[in-house]
Write an enzyme that holds these catalytic residues in place. Sequence first.
Site, PDB file in Angstrom:
ATOM      1  N   THR A  49     -11.684  87.351 -17.064  1.00 62.21           N
ATOM      2  CA  THR A  49     -11.578  86.284 -16.146  1.00 62.21           C
ATOM      3  C   THR A  49     -12.746  86.548 -15.079  1.00 62.21           C
ATOM      4  O   THR A  49     -13.046  85.497 -14.529  1.00 62.21           O
ATOM      5  CB  THR A  49     -10.308  86.316 -15.255  1.00 62.21           C
ATOM      6  OG1 THR A  49      -9.015  86.465 -16.203  1.00 62.21           O
ATOM      7  CG2 THR A  49      -9.927  85.138 -14.543  1.00 62.21           C
ATOM      8  N   TYR A 137      -8.026  98.238 -22.344  1.00 65.30           N
ATOM      9  CA  TYR A 137      -7.609  96.701 -22.511  1.00 65.30           C
ATOM     10  C   TYR A 137      -7.471  96.133 -23.789  1.00 65.30           C
ATOM     11  O   TYR A 137      -8.652  96.210 -24.607  1.00 65.30           O
ATOM     12  CB  TYR A 137      -9.117  96.063 -21.817  1.00 65.30           C
ATOM     13  CG  TYR A 137      -9.118  94.555 -21.430  1.00 65.30           C
ATOM     14  CD1 TYR A 137      -7.823  93.911 -21.957  1.00 65.30           C
ATOM     15  CD2 TYR A 137     -10.045  94.107 -20.807  1.00 65.30           C
ATOM     16  CE1 TYR A 137      -8.182  92.409 -21.700  1.00 65.30           C
ATOM     17  CE2 TYR A 137     -10.126  92.751 -21.005  1.00 65.30           C
ATOM     18  CZ  TYR A 137      -9.020  91.869 -21.212  1.00 65.30           C
ATOM     19  OH  TYR A 137      -9.365  90.524 -21.029  1.00 65.30           O
ATOM     20  N   LYS A 165      -2.969  96.898 -21.278  1.00 60.05           N
ATOM     21  CA  LYS A 165      -3.112  95.660 -20.827  1.00 60.05           C
ATOM     22  C   LYS A 165      -2.908  94.904 -22.237  1.00 60.05           C
ATOM     23  O   LYS A 165      -3.970  94.968 -22.951  1.00 60.05           O
ATOM     24  CB  LYS A 165      -4.053  94.894 -19.894  1.00 60.05           C
ATOM     25  CG  LYS A 165      -4.014  93.399 -19.804  1.00 60.05           C
ATOM     26  CD  LYS A 165      -5.165  93.064 -19.250  1.00 60.05           C
ATOM     27  CE  LYS A 165      -5.287  91.606 -19.073  1.00 60.05           C
ATOM     28  NZ  LYS A 165      -6.438  90.647 -18.550  1.00 60.05           N
TER      29      LYS A 165
END
Length: 308
Positions: A49, A137, A165
């Site tokens: 993001t 990640y 995540k």
Amino acid sequence: MSTQKFTGIFAAVVTPFTAERELDLPGIQRQVDHIIGNGVHGLVPGGSTGEFTTLTLEERKQVNAAYVEAAAGRVPVVAGAGALSTTEAIELTAHAKKIGADAVMIVPPFYGAIPFDEMVDHFAAISEAVDLPIMYYNLPEATGIELTPDQFSELARRTNVSSYKDTGGDASKFAQILHHHGDDIQALNGFDTLTFDALALGAQGGMWGAASVIPELCAEFYNVMAVEKDLVRGRELWQKIHPICAFLESYNYAAVINLGLELVGVSAGPARLPIQSLSEEVRRDFAQLLIDAGVEVVGASELAAVSR
């Protein structure tokens, strides 16, 4: 070995840019105050993001440092430190420790999938160089790497990886790791539209891009689901939130999050090229979803007039 457990909703934050697409470091304080002031529990700069692939190494350090400084100890900050080379990942991790980040989030090298043993060596080298908790990640769409539940556990046992995540979208695998491998690695949701499922399963938290745009709703949803354990109220809130999450996943994620921030009055500027701004039609559709969810939108009356 560093370990860290996270609870709550962490906002996957943007990198603010000026109209000329240069870093807007002062704009980070505006983002942080909006997010923390509305109840979100942590920040994750320098991820997808945050458009980390468009930033130079020095820019990535500047952004991580600015977010840590703006947070000022109010909430944990997990700094993005993924890189194509082990050397660069170590440099970013060392910098994250120096500036006071609580952990780093590291995506495995994403230009060509590497074998599991090589990936463990990559994370082990980072762990040996810098004693800081690592959040893995999991982004198989970009990396081509699909770990099994047993491999997640092994990676955590052999390195400083203490959480991951999950942006893989495999709810069944997530549940298996959450319930059967939790002693080794903490499973945190990172897939917007699976947030209800993850919290209902008992996940302690997640990383959520929507939390930058609708932080108050996201914080309330977490409290209802994870703290009060009120599934009935959770379903009512999810009926408001889910259409927004589904919308976010329908467009370039950084571009649509930036659009959302503009609509709620905390603009972060445009995304960096080649990502381009979304159309006026998309703007109107997003604004309506936010209004339907009870979110105050800048220029709502004008948008409504155009829609009519």
